[in-house]
Design a protein around this motif. Structure first.
Motif: not given
Length: 391
Positions: A132, A158, A201-202
């Motif tokens: 995460s 994410e 992220g992403n």
């Protein structure tokens, strides 16, 4: 395979094989990309084949945890543990030799904090869970491979993440290579030069066409051969490379000088075997190779293996907990059989030291060079090295 070397000088031109360290990094990034990449100048070795095999398993369709055979490659294992968690929710990792004995505690501490399950039993490490976004804290002085693994996985999450080091980073050159590979594939990660990495992220890995550089780590053995009197022309190397083992050049120069020399290998641990071969034949001079404790958790305990092999050849090496003291000699006696310790760099060190022995040297298990430099013995012979093989 046992190799018996008849001592004699080498001569000629040699281009080291492509960089194994860069190849691991480019292949992983290419496999994580959404399009087709082309990686040129790839040399197959046992370690590189392990990474190719494991990336294929990770990208294969199907449910359940993939089974990943990492061979004896510490890079493959440590780079891909976080990647497997990001891509597939984990994996079952196996290996050979000493690989599964090598410490993974920096990851295990993260897993306990993040609620990721792991179990190591009967030579199999099973990890299960999802990474995460957030902060990831780990030491910087155990192995840079843990940092690299996270740098590959965290951009796929994410949200944004940070990697925070609790101790100073060692082997900085390998992290520079990782950051360079990420940048080549369009992935951003910012390092403050001290103890913090910012990883957005992403992100997506973009396809690229790239060529792997010649390897400074293996070039170091040919520099060692130069040092002991061989007339070699070492070509094909990138003088502006991100490879940390370019440090062989200033250390080579330093060893050519007179008087005691201290060599700090905290940033270049893989150079210890070729440096030790040079130091052992630095007649009348003392060399200390310091900050080398991490050498005990390589394919062999390299501080012990270096000491045993060079002393068996007739050298004078003192082993300490985290350093070596080497009393240089003009030549070594030889007339002995030494073990390659199932360690590619130890076998190559013995081959270079044998050049300046007074009698033949037999190296047992000499096929271990296949881990990183499968053509080493052919190249050694092409330069005039004389040996026989007993398979």
């Amino acid at each position: 395979m046992n190799v018996t070397i008849t001592p004699g000088l080498l001569a000629g031109a040699i281009t080291p094989p492509p960089s194994k360290s860069q190849a691991h990094r480019l292949l992983i990034a290419a496999a994580l990309g959404t399009g087709e990449s082309h990686i040129e100048n790839l040399a197959h070795s046992q370690d590189i084949d392990a990474t190719l095999r494991c990336m294929a398993a990770l990208k294969a369709p199907g449910d359940g945890l993939p089974e990943l055979d990492c061979g004896e490659s510490g890079s493959t294992l440590r780079f891909l543990i976080p990647v497997a968690l990001a891509l597939r929710g984990g994996g079952k990792f196996t290996g050979h030799g000493r690989l599964m004995e090598r410490p993974q505690e920096p990851y295990f501490a993260i897993f306990r904090e993040k609620g990721i399950s792991y179990e190591q039993r009967d030579g199999v490490l099973t990890v299960r869970g999802r990474l995460s976004p957030g902060d990831y804290t780990l030491p910087g002085d155990v192995s840079s491979q843990f940092v690299t693994g996270l740098l590959y996985a965290l951009p796929l999450l994410e949200g944004d993440s940070r990697i925070l080091l609790t101790t100073p980073l060692e082997s900085r050159g390998y992290i520079d290579m990782t950051l360079d590979a990420l940048e080549q594939f369009g992935v951003k990660a910012a390092y403050d030069g001290d103890r913090a990495f910012q990883v957005p992220g992403n992100q997506s890995y973009r396809p690229r066409d790239l060529t792997i550089e010649a390897d400074w780590s293996n070039a170091a053995f040919w520099y060692a051969a130069q040092f002991v009197g061989c007339d070699l022309e070492i070509g094909g190397l990138n003088a502006f490379s991100a490879q940390g083992d370019m440090r062989i050049v200033p250390y080579f120069v330093k060893l050519q000088g007179k008087g005691p020399v201290d060599l700090d290998v905290s940033q270049c641990p893989d150079l210890v075997p070729p440096l030790a071969a040079m130091a052992a034949l630095r007649g009348g001079e003392i060399t200390r190779i310091v900050n080398a404790a991490r050498l005990r958790i390589k394919e062999s305990d390299r501080l012990t293996a270096v000491t045993q092999v060079l002393n068996a050849l007739g050298g004078r090496v003192e082993e300490h907990e985290d350093h070596l003291v080497i009393h240089g000699m003009d030549h070594l006696a030889g007339n002995v059989t030494v073990s390659g310790h199932n360690d590619h760099r130890i076998a190559m060190m013995a081959a270079i030291a044998a050049i300046r022995c007074q009698g033949p040297v037999t190296i047992t298990g000499a096929e271990c060079v296949k881990k990183s430099y499968p053509d080493f013995w052919e190249d050694y012979r092409s330069l005039g090295g004389r040996y026989t093989c007993d398979t």
